[in-house]
Write an enzyme that holds these catalytic residues in place. Sequence first.
Site, PDB file in Angstrom:
ATOM      1  N   GLY A  51      18.285 -13.389  -1.973  1.00  0.00           N
ATOM      2  CA  GLY A  51      17.693 -13.691  -0.669  1.00  0.00           C
ATOM      3  C   GLY A  51      18.746 -13.587   0.416  1.00  0.00           C
ATOM      4  CB  CYS A  78      22.272 -12.263  -5.381  1.00  0.00           C
ATOM      5  SG  CYS A  78      23.279 -12.008  -3.926  1.00  0.00           S
ATOM      6  CE1 TYR A  79      20.252 -19.147  -0.602  1.00  0.00           C
ATOM      7  CE2 TYR A  79      18.381 -19.243  -2.110  1.00  0.00           C
ATOM      8  CZ  TYR A  79      19.138 -19.804  -1.094  1.00  0.00           C
ATOM      9  OH  TYR A  79      18.787 -21.026  -0.577  1.00  0.00           O
ATOM     10  CG  HIS A 165      20.969  -7.324  -6.291  1.00  0.00           C
ATOM     11  ND1 HIS A 165      19.951  -8.206  -6.030  1.00  0.00           N
ATOM     12  CD2 HIS A 165      21.942  -7.586  -5.398  1.00  0.00           C
ATOM     13  CE1 HIS A 165      20.285  -8.963  -4.996  1.00  0.00           C
ATOM     14  NE2 HIS A 165      21.482  -8.616  -4.586  1.00  0.00           N
ATOM     15  CD  GLU A 167      17.380  -7.223  -8.368  1.00  0.00           C
ATOM     16  OE1 GLU A 167      18.176  -7.480  -9.288  1.00  0.00           O
ATOM     17  OE2 GLU A 167      17.432  -7.770  -7.263  1.00  0.00           O
ATOM     18  CB  SER A 219     -14.044   0.954   0.020  1.00  0.00           C
ATOM     19  OG  SER A 219     -13.089   1.245  -0.988  1.00  0.00           O
ATOM     20  N   GLY A 220     -15.466   2.912  -2.330  1.00  0.00           N
ATOM     21  CA  GLY A 220     -15.310   4.248  -2.903  1.00  0.00           C
ATOM     22  C   GLY A 220     -13.869   4.507  -3.304  1.00  0.00           C
ATOM     23  N   GLY A 221     -12.981   3.585  -2.962  1.00  0.00           N
ATOM     24  CA  GLY A 221     -11.575   3.731  -3.338  1.00  0.00           C
ATOM     25  C   GLY A 221     -11.332   3.176  -4.728  1.00  0.00           C
ATOM     26  CB  VAL A 222      -8.487   3.626  -7.090  1.00  0.00           C
ATOM     27  CG1 VAL A 222      -7.326   3.305  -6.195  1.00  0.00           C
ATOM     28  CG2 VAL A 222      -8.161   3.206  -8.508  1.00  0.00           C
ATOM     29  CG  ASP A 223      -7.148  -0.742  -4.555  1.00  0.00           C
ATOM     30  OD1 ASP A 223      -6.653  -0.049  -5.457  1.00  0.00           O
ATOM     31  OD2 ASP A 223      -6.619  -0.906  -3.448  1.00  0.00           O
ATOM     32  CB  SER A 224     -13.597  -1.642  -3.985  1.00  0.00           C
ATOM     33  OG  SER A 224     -13.880  -0.313  -3.667  1.00  0.00           O
ATOM     34  CB  SER A 225     -13.949   2.109  -8.144  1.00  0.00           C
ATOM     35  OG  SER A 225     -14.307   2.761  -6.968  1.00  0.00           O
ATOM     36  CE  LYS A 365      -4.055   2.552  -4.549  1.00  0.00           C
ATOM     37  NZ  LYS A 365      -5.039   1.932  -3.658  1.00  0.00           N
TER      38      LYS A 365
END
Length: 509
Positions: A51, A78-79, A165, A167, A219-225, A365
């Site tokens: 952080g 780190c922090y 770090h 990561e 909406s027709g998008g991937v998330d809502s489908s 995503k």
Amino acid sequence: MILIIDYGSQYNQLIARRVRECHVFCQIESPDIDVDAVRALNPEGIILSGGPSSIYEKESPKTDKAIFDLGIPILGICYGMHFMIDALGGTVKGAGKREYGFSELVINKTGGLFKGIDGKTECWMSHGDSVETLPQGFEITASTENTEIAAIIHNEKNLYGVQFHPEVEHTSQGKAMLENFLSEVCNCESGWTMKSFARDAITQIRETVGDKKVILGLSGGVDSSVTALLIHKAIGKHLTCIFVDNGLLRKNEARKLENTLRQHLDINIEFVNAAEAFLKALAGVTDPEEKRKIIGKIFMDVFEAEAKKIKDAEFLAQGTLYPDVIESVSAFGGPTAVIKSHHNVGGLPEKMKLRLVEPLKYLFKDEVRALGKEIGLEDELVWRQPFPGPGLGIRIIGEITEKRLSILREADAVLLEEIKKNGYYRKLWQSFAVLLPIKSVGIMGDQRTYENILAIRAVTSTDAMTADWARLPDDLLGIISNRIINEVKGVNRVVYDISSKPPSTIEWE
Ligand code: XMP
């Protein structure tokens, strides 16, 4: 599962990604999580993120020190390590000079975090403060030229700290170190896959929802489908989806979506054609934010009217993703949850007394795409590029009219056809056309023309927070430009947008 406590590091999402890549589930929480909540989550291990603060500043974020007495292995980065040291009685000081970039890490105690890691390995440093004195029971396990206390261990309590770090990719063996923390230190089993996620999510939805009804804005998008299919698998016909056609969709999109969704997903779907209401309200409007407000408001009105017809609905499902959630819990995350407006049905849950179901809220995503594939969503939907809620409304710069919509639709269809045909559709985050509010002179046949300019936008990105303009081949751009100018009446010039985000944005409005 692994609990990640977020002290505001720009890398906190990366830590989560790395843990997920090891097939271990993880959850990010804010520093003020109390010790009972940690106990209830029952994590196999805890990672304290980095952080921007200095631990000796008064306002620096801290967590209840009792987490160090839970007997759960903890890794401070780190922090996160500074907080651990400070909480347990050691000291941290400003290092005088900042250390930023590559350093050679010399490991003097192998095993644990460093099992199988080379004795000398590259690590990535980004810090101004360093540990000065260690609390009792800690020993140094690695150093760099500038930082003697670069990695520490408290054997008895299973506490670990690293100044660098692990990561970030620049720490060449960082992923292996995190893997060691998960498997060697925390004894996590790496069984978290999309298959197990889907199974657990379906059970959880069933338990939460019981025999009540759920509504969802598709909406027709991937998330809502994916959300729809997952909930449908859990509760079948107790889910009703509402799809609002706002008149701002791409060519044939509403019809194609209706066919695909109906055929493919045996789900209750209400299709509402509200194009007229949207276009009427947008007439004469040119300001982008005003357009968004109008589109958002009408969407809410139409959606609410439809939702009210569904008797006994108690839940509203949303395809919220993890990056939105992280932004809202992050210690320094800036504005609260940035949720895309086509998912965001604003005050509706309170107004209609609906409870939220958000089964994707711990996924990124690409994980949503993998989940979609896992539960049988067809490729066409899984691989759709994101499309904004206000649709073509914010891709027509200036006033939205039927005529301008039709020009943009035709041009966009040509662009997408070529992008798909040439194998670029999945490689690009988004690719679309934008209609500009200025005309230019051209010559077609022997005739002078004075017609519209169309811009092409194609970007690569992983999360839309940053994006780069795509280096599409000249030949492909040439074909697209030729086809649009020849085939779309009303366009006589095509330009390619070569700006990145930041400082530009992906959409033009
Ligand atoms: P910008 O233009 O801010 O876009 O770089 C980032 C991502 O968000 C999408 N976007 C929107 N999505 N409603 C949405 O649902 C909106 O008002 C909106 N504005 C931008 C954009 O397509 C890109 O993927």
